[in-house]
Structures are given as structure tokens and as C-alpha cells.
Design an enzyme around this catalytic site. Sequence first.
Site, mmCIF file in Angstrom:
data_model
loop_
_atom_site.group_PDB
_atom_site.id
_atom_site.type_symbol
_atom_site.label_atom_id
_atom_site.label_comp_id
_atom_site.label_asym_id
_atom_site.label_seq_id
_atom_site.Cartn_x
_atom_site.Cartn_y
_atom_site.Cartn_z
ATOM 1 N N THR A 42 47.224 51.510 40.468
ATOM 2 C CA THR A 42 46.592 51.012 39.250
ATOM 3 C C THR A 42 45.100 51.293 39.325
ATOM 4 O OG1 THR A 42 46.566 49.149 37.705
ATOM 5 C CG2 THR A 42 46.017 48.659 39.996
ATOM 6 N N CYS A 47 39.507 43.597 35.749
ATOM 7 C CA CYS A 47 40.845 43.058 36.009
ATOM 8 C C CYS A 47 41.083 42.915 37.512
ATOM 9 C CB CYS A 47 41.910 43.976 35.423
ATOM 10 S SG CYS A 47 41.864 44.139 33.628
ATOM 11 N N HIS A 64 48.850 43.230 37.445
ATOM 12 C CA HIS A 64 47.543 43.659 36.926
ATOM 13 C C HIS A 64 47.220 42.740 35.762
ATOM 14 C CE1 HIS A 64 44.839 47.243 35.486
ATOM 15 N NE2 HIS A 64 44.383 46.094 35.012
#
Length: 221
Positions: A42, A47, A64
Site C-alpha cells: 500500500t 493514512c 488501510h
Amino acid sequence: MNSVAPGSVASHHYFDRDVGSMAVKLLPSEYYVTTTDTVLTTVLGSCVSACLVDIDNGVAGMNHFMLPDDGDASARDQTESMRYGAYAMDVLIRELLRSGARRERLQAKVFGGGAVLANMTTLNIGDRNADFVLRYLRAERIAVAAQDLRGPYARRVCFIPSSGKAVVRKLRGQADVQTIQQEENELLRKLAAPRATAGTVRPNSIAIGDTGLLVKNKGTS
């Protein structure tokens, strides 16, 4: 707890040349649990992703999430709830246990929470996400084996379930940072729109106006 909407499970499978293996790329609001050697990847700005693994039983997963806590997950559809850390962590742990992991054997590695959103430092979204995930894992008595949180940069995370190893690459290039800023700002704009329409803000929610969502292009070495 209700079942998770199908759209919450990451579905972008590809061959990752960096590790020479099949991989799954997670987007915001997604999670993935595996009992194979499929690599999980990712890209993170403000985040946070939590990577959890039970090495003995060969079960691992990643999520996530965008914001630390919703405060009222029942008022939102399930895919949107996955944007919030409390729900995203609950779902990840539940699916790991369903796949054969033992809670007492889980170890965590956590990443992200960077200060990459221009004009939004007063909200401290990255710091809040980082604080939340550590607080959550401490409350759940899940050991944090490694962490790379906060800082003025984005990250690409590659998690290898078979070994529990995580490889983190700091993204300092201007193009990378601007792309992440634009993507996260757009997601936050969509998140804020229903609240602006309703005209009310719950005590634990974040209200984000148009000015706070503007991205100023800043040179990054």
C-alpha cells in the site's frame, strides 16, 4: 458486528517486480487477510496501515484507514466505516481469527501518519491516526514489533506474510507527494460532503471546509 461490504476487501492483484512475487495492493478503506505467501502493499500519506501476523499459524493481514475513529459507525454504510481506524482494526482482527490466527500470537507492525496534507497541519490527521493505532493495539494487548509513523513524507509499504517482514520506502519525490496529496484530499472531500449537507457535526467528527482541502504544490527533494 455486521458483515463487511465486499468492496472493503482489496482486489487489485498484480506481480510485484520489487519482491518477485504476486501481490495485493490495498487502497484506502480496504483490508486483506491471507494464509498464502501473497505480498501485501500500500501507499500511505496521512493514512495508517496495520500489518498483523500470526507466524506460527501462517495467517497475516493488512488494513488501510484514513481517520482514527468515527464515533457512530452504525450510521454509515460498511464500506465507508472501513475508513475509520476503530472499525478497520476490529474487522482485520476478526478476519484474522476466522482464518486461524490466535489472538495471543498476533504481532503488529504499523506505518504511516505522515504530515503530507498541505494547509491541514492544524487537524493533525497523521498524528491522530498514529496515536490511535498505538493506543488501540495497547488496549488489545497486541505487541507492536515495529513502527514507522509520522514524519513529513509518504511511504510505500510492502508486507511479506510468510516471514512477517515489512519493507518501507520513503517517497520524497515531488510527483509522488503531490499524487498522494491529491488522492487523500479528494477522499476527505467526499467524506466531508455528507456532513456539510446535513449541516451538523457530531462531537467526535472532523469538519473540513474547501479552504482546508486546497493543495499547494511545494517542492520536495
